[in-house]
Scaffold this motif. Sequence first.
Motif, PDB file in Angstrom:
ATOM      1  N   THR A  46       6.261   0.771 -11.678  1.00  0.00           N
ATOM      2  CA  THR A  46       5.821   1.540 -10.517  1.00  0.00           C
ATOM      3  C   THR A  46       6.850   2.634 -10.253  1.00  0.00           C
ATOM      4  O   THR A  46       7.917   2.668 -10.875  1.00  0.00           O
ATOM      5  N   HIS A  70       0.661   1.940 -12.759  1.00  0.00           N
ATOM      6  CA  HIS A  70       0.011   3.116 -12.166  1.00  0.00           C
ATOM      7  C   HIS A  70      -0.046   3.016 -10.639  1.00  0.00           C
ATOM      8  O   HIS A  70      -1.091   3.192 -10.021  1.00  0.00           O
ATOM      9  N   ARG A  71       1.113   2.751 -10.044  1.00  0.00           N
ATOM     10  CA  ARG A  71       1.228   2.673  -8.589  1.00  0.00           C
ATOM     11  C   ARG A  71       2.446   3.491  -8.155  1.00  0.00           C
ATOM     12  O   ARG A  71       3.565   3.228  -8.605  1.00  0.00           O
ATOM     13  N   THR A  94      -4.721   6.013 -10.744  1.00  0.00           N
ATOM     14  CA  THR A  94      -3.411   5.803 -10.130  1.00  0.00           C
ATOM     15  C   THR A  94      -3.575   5.570  -8.631  1.00  0.00           C
ATOM     16  O   THR A  94      -4.324   6.284  -7.965  1.00  0.00           O
ATOM     17  N   THR A  95      -2.873   4.572  -8.119  1.00  0.00           N
ATOM     18  CA  THR A  95      -2.932   4.242  -6.697  1.00  0.00           C
ATOM     19  C   THR A  95      -1.679   4.736  -5.992  1.00  0.00           C
ATOM     20  O   THR A  95      -0.559   4.450  -6.425  1.00  0.00           O
ATOM     21  N   ILE A  97       0.557   4.596  -2.549  1.00  0.00           N
ATOM     22  CA  ILE A  97       0.818   3.682  -1.442  1.00  0.00           C
ATOM     23  C   ILE A  97       1.725   4.388  -0.444  1.00  0.00           C
ATOM     24  O   ILE A  97       2.782   4.906  -0.807  1.00  0.00           O
ATOM     25  N   THR A 104      -3.388   2.698   1.188  1.00  0.00           N
ATOM     26  CA  THR A 104      -3.488   3.071  -0.217  1.00  0.00           C
ATOM     27  C   THR A 104      -4.665   4.012  -0.448  1.00  0.00           C
ATOM     28  O   THR A 104      -5.610   4.070   0.341  1.00  0.00           O
ATOM     29  N   ALA A 105      -4.590   4.747  -1.535  1.00  0.00           N
ATOM     30  CA  ALA A 105      -5.696   5.582  -2.000  1.00  0.00           C
ATOM     31  C   ALA A 105      -5.594   5.647  -3.515  1.00  0.00           C
ATOM     32  O   ALA A 105      -4.506   5.811  -4.067  1.00  0.00           O
ATOM     33  N   THR A 106      -6.718   5.484  -4.184  1.00  0.00           N
ATOM     34  CA  THR A 106      -6.741   5.482  -5.643  1.00  0.00           C
ATOM     35  C   THR A 106      -7.410   6.752  -6.150  1.00  0.00           C
ATOM     36  O   THR A 106      -8.465   7.155  -5.642  1.00  0.00           O
TER      37      THR A 106
END
Length: 216
Positions: A46, A70-71, A94-95, A97, A104-106
């Motif tokens: 991350t 992918h954070r 990809t998320t 945070i 969160t938003a992806t």
Amino acid sequence: MVKTVIIPHNVTVYISSQTGLTINILSMRVYGTLQIGSSINSSLTTFTFQYPVNMMIFKGGVLQDLTLHHRWSVSSNTIITIYYGGSFISSQPTTLISNTNNSTATFNSSISGPYTITVDLQGKIQNYSSIKFAPCESGDFGLNSTWLGGLAPTVGRCSPNDGGCNLIIPTNFNITRRNNQSTINGVNVYIYGSFEISSWVSYFFHLSHAFLRLRW
């Protein structure tokens, strides 16, 4: 604080040996490629942006996510702008945070500009299929501190070559412009709060379509 980092055309810079960006950088201008993680080092799972970031991906520029999970953790008052001809790529969505409230938003694994991702002072993450500027507080239009990401929507950042930009003034925000001349390359100006312009100031609005409420 580092004022500006520029990645030129045909240059690739990657961050793969640490879990976050610990340098306070006012703006990052990417004309080449910026890789978060590395294809030869999969240990970075991350990534954390410890400070607000104003990242601009210009024509030919690429922002690439190579982290394992992918954070990305992002700070409030952050804006990532992908201009026409720029792109974001990843092997999977990809998320993001928020460090402020853990919301969160992806985002898709492939994004082409124009596109904007914002994280406001409350940590709310939003995305727009345009070049978008919004204030983070009430204040003077020309002050960098008024705007999300710490940079005002100048002619260069709203270049007509990139299609201009959209400006949004949210409810309960009051933006003023006094005692100086300004050129604003806006495509749409959405005013839910107020936009106050001095009557003795000359303005040039390059607008194909605008929604304006002006208080004199």
